[in-house]
Design a protein around this motif. Structure first.
Motif, PDB file in Angstrom:
ATOM      1  N   UNK A  41       0.820  -1.222   0.000  1.00 51.91           N
ATOM      2  CA  UNK A  41       0.000   0.000   0.000  1.00 51.91           C
ATOM      3  C   UNK A  41       0.848   1.265   0.000  1.00 51.91           C
ATOM      4  N   UNK A  42       2.058   1.189   0.491  1.00 52.33           N
ATOM      5  CA  UNK A  42       2.935   2.362   0.511  1.00 52.33           C
ATOM      6  C   UNK A  42       3.178   2.885  -0.900  1.00 52.33           C
ATOM      7  N   UNK A  43       3.036   2.012  -1.895  1.00 55.89           N
ATOM      8  CA  UNK A  43       3.240   2.424  -3.289  1.00 55.89           C
ATOM      9  C   UNK A  43       2.162   3.397  -3.782  1.00 55.89           C
ATOM     10  N   UNK A  44       1.098   3.575  -3.000  1.00 54.58           N
ATOM     11  CA  UNK A  44       0.001   4.458  -3.395  1.00 54.58           C
ATOM     12  C   UNK A  44       0.185   5.884  -2.876  1.00 54.58           C
ATOM     13  N   UNK A  45       1.222   6.098  -2.074  1.00 53.02           N
ATOM     14  CA  UNK A  45       1.417   7.398  -1.413  1.00 53.02           C
ATOM     15  C   UNK A  45       2.768   8.005  -1.770  1.00 53.02           C
ATOM     16  N   UNK A  46       2.802   9.336  -1.750  1.00 54.52           N
ATOM     17  CA  UNK A  46       4.074  10.024  -2.005  1.00 54.52           C
ATOM     18  C   UNK A  46       4.865  10.135  -0.703  1.00 54.52           C
ATOM     19  N   UNK A  47       6.013  10.793  -0.746  1.00 57.14           N
ATOM     20  CA  UNK A  47       6.882  10.912   0.423  1.00 57.14           C
ATOM     21  C   UNK A  47       6.251  11.721   1.556  1.00 57.14           C
ATOM     22  N   UNK A  48       5.233  12.524   1.252  1.00 53.04           N
ATOM     23  CA  UNK A  48       4.552  13.324   2.277  1.00 53.04           C
ATOM     24  C   UNK A  48       3.339  12.603   2.863  1.00 53.04           C
ATOM     25  N   UNK A  49       3.087  11.389   2.390  1.00 51.56           N
ATOM     26  CA  UNK A  49       1.933  10.633   2.877  1.00 51.56           C
ATOM     27  C   UNK A  49       0.640  10.959   2.171  1.00 51.56           C
ATOM     28  N   UNK A  50       0.714  11.710   1.077  1.00 57.74           N
ATOM     29  CA  UNK A  50      -0.481  12.033   0.301  1.00 57.74           C
ATOM     30  C   UNK A  50      -0.722  10.960  -0.755  1.00 57.74           C
ATOM     31  N   UNK A  51      -1.982  10.692  -1.007  1.00 57.46           N
ATOM     32  CA  UNK A  51      -2.351   9.695  -2.004  1.00 57.46           C
ATOM     33  C   UNK A  51      -1.944  10.173  -3.392  1.00 57.46           C
ATOM     34  N   UNK A  52      -1.256   9.325  -4.108  1.00 60.26           N
ATOM     35  CA  UNK A  52      -0.846   9.641  -5.479  1.00 60.26           C
ATOM     36  C   UNK A  52      -2.060   9.668  -6.403  1.00 60.26           C
ATOM     37  N   UNK A  53      -1.976  10.399  -7.504  1.00 60.55           N
ATOM     38  CA  UNK A  53      -3.043  10.303  -8.510  1.00 60.55           C
ATOM     39  C   UNK A  53      -3.130   8.856  -9.014  1.00 60.55           C
TER      40      UNK A  53
END
Length: 181
Positions: A82-94
């Protein structure tokens, strides 16, 4: 193997649509009120069973989807991070930046809710909440376990000695019935 009638051949192709014998029988032209019995009878016919297996094999070769493909896909889905869905700031990627395995069915839905402060004309959006609804990944592990025969996922439990116990209980009941005469 005997050749199938056109109606039986149609049943075979319709059965492969959803593996529902009753619906397949109806779509193949059997009367609705007898479709359940017809489907059951057709599935018990060895020629139809052979035709279904041959059609499944042909479909598997045509689509290149076989047990190895299914097991590999299930393993990839079970291992997806699931970490692959978020950027380094913890925001959900498009969504378009998600790994393919996540875009192909591991996320059942995305709900985005806007957060506001103030009222009327002073109301301003101060943020949003994004909620992911995930599919049941435990189910994938169960399917993998069944495929490779992990005993933890057996649905049928064998009980040894139950027949002997049933015989003993039956004899005991006969003795009790005999005493009551």
């Amino acid at each position: 193997m005997e050749e199938l009638t056109p109606k039986e051949a149609r049943f075979v192709s319709e059965y492969l649509v959803d593996l529902n014998a009753t619906k397949a029988a109806e779509r193949a032209g059997y009367k609705k009120h007898t479709a359940r019995q017809a489907g059951s009878r057709l599935l018990s016919d060895v020629n139809i069973q052979a035709a279904i297996e041959a059609a499944k094999l042909e479909r598997s070769e045509r689509t290149q989807i076989d047990a190895d493909w299914v097991l590999t896909r299930l393993a990839n889905e079970a291992d997806a991070d699931m970490a692959d869905l978020y950027d380094d700031n913890g925001d959900l990627l498009p969504v378009e930046e998600w790994p393919l395995i996540w875009r192909q069915g591991l996320v059942a839905g995305v709900e985005i809710e806007a957060l506001y402060e103030g009222e009327g004309e002073d109301r301003i959006q101060v943020g949003h909440v994004k909620k992911l609804k995930l599919v049941d990944r435990t189910r994938r592990l169960e399917l993998i376990g069944k495929h490779i025969r992990v005993n933890a996922f057996q649905e049928v439990v064998e009980h040894k000695g139950l027949n002997a116990l049933a015989d003993r209980l039956e004899r005991a009941q006969k003795r009790l019935d005999g005493e009551g005469n």
